[in-house]
Design an enzyme around this catalytic site. Structure first.
Site: not given
Length: 304
Positions: A177, A226, A296
């Site tokens: 990520r 998420s 995130e």
């Protein structure tokens, strides 16, 4: 910093739409967020150069926003300029040898569909992922085992004050990520190296992946994907669920009953509600498992 001077300088600018106090709730998948000091949609490279130049002169902070699918905007808004890339930055070109070039403003779903139509395989893991190419490349979107960086051949960025820069994929560090592309640079386009495949097989693979997403994630409900990154060899969702927080609420926000690493807006959530649940989940996992979950979600307008 002078938002007013920047607004006056950019008003009427060619190939750009300039607005003041545009609510970010209209531009994030959370449907949450107060007004942006300036909200500029640029339709060409020349317009983007003009905008970043004026903002630099007026010392106005700015951020690039795609479809807001990984962003939580503050209730008070963002005291800077939000830039959206459109038109010239939304083009998709299918070339020879399995190459697909897409502008940063192009929807990732469109790129996936264009690859399917051209019978090109390699982006199946991106099916069902919302947002734009620029955001997907910047955060190396994908699954735990497959990510978009594996299919990137090169990326073109704008270095404000310097000009264009082309990165070969091998020059970029692709992480979970995240990438090594500096946040000060603006991703303009990416070229993907795909492989020939059979259209039916590609479509079936995509449909199977979509079914799995629909069965385990709150698709269709306002959220931003998420909330926390998965720790090594662990699932953030399972950790949060193990703390008994599945379905927990704060105001209009709820930890999803389908997947505990998603927080959904039930229709009246504020950013403060979401942050409250994020903190509750983070602290519960830390206290029970001694694991410090990393966020995130990109927070916009919350200060340093």
């Amino acid at each position: 910093m002078s938002l007013f001077n920047a607004y006056m300088s950019l008003s009427g600018a060619t190939d750009a739409d300039v607005r003041r106090d545009e609510r970010l709730a209209h531009h994030t998948t959370y449907r949450i967020g107060g007004p942006a000091g300036l909200f500029v949609t640029v339709h060409s490279y020349a317009a983007l150069l003009k905008v970043v130049s004026v903002l630099a002169e007026e010392r106005v902070e700015w951020v690039i926003l795609g479809k807001g699918s990984n962003v939580l905007a503050a209730d008070a808004g963002y005291d800077g300029c939000v830039i959206v890339l459109d038109d010239e930055f939304s083009r998709i070109q299918v070339g020879e040898g399995g190459l697909v070039t897409a502008g940063a403003g192009a929807l990732l779903s469109r790129v996936v569909n264009e690859a399917l139509k051209a019978e090109l395989s390699g982006l199946e893991s991106c099916v069902g992922i919302p947002g734009t190419v620029g955001g997907a490349v910047s955060m190396d979107a994908g699954t735990r085992r497959e990510w978009i960086g594996q299919r990137v051949r090169d990326v073109v960025t704008l270095r404000p004050g310097e000009g264009l820069h082309r990165y070969e994929a091998s020059e970029i560090e692709w992480g979970y990520r995240c990438t090594s592309i500096p946040t000060s640079e603006i991703v303009l386009e990416a070229t993907f190296q795909l492989e020939r495949g059979k259209k039916q097989a590609i479509a079936e693979d995509m449909e199977a992946r979509l079914r799995r997403r629909r069965s385990s994630q709150p698709m269709g409900r306002p959220c931003c994907g998420s909330v926390f990154r998965n720790p090594p060899e662990r699932s953030a969702g399972i950790l949060i669920e193990s703390c008994g927080l599945k379905g927990a609420t704060a105001g209009g926000a709820q930890i999803s009953e389908e997947h505990a690493n998603f927080i959904v807006n039930t229709g009246r959530a504020s950013a403060a509600d979401v942050v409250s649940l994020m903190g509750r989940a983070h602290d519960a996992v830390r206290d029970r498992f001694d694991i410090d979950l990393a966020c995130e979600v990109k927070l916009l307008g919350f200060g340093a």
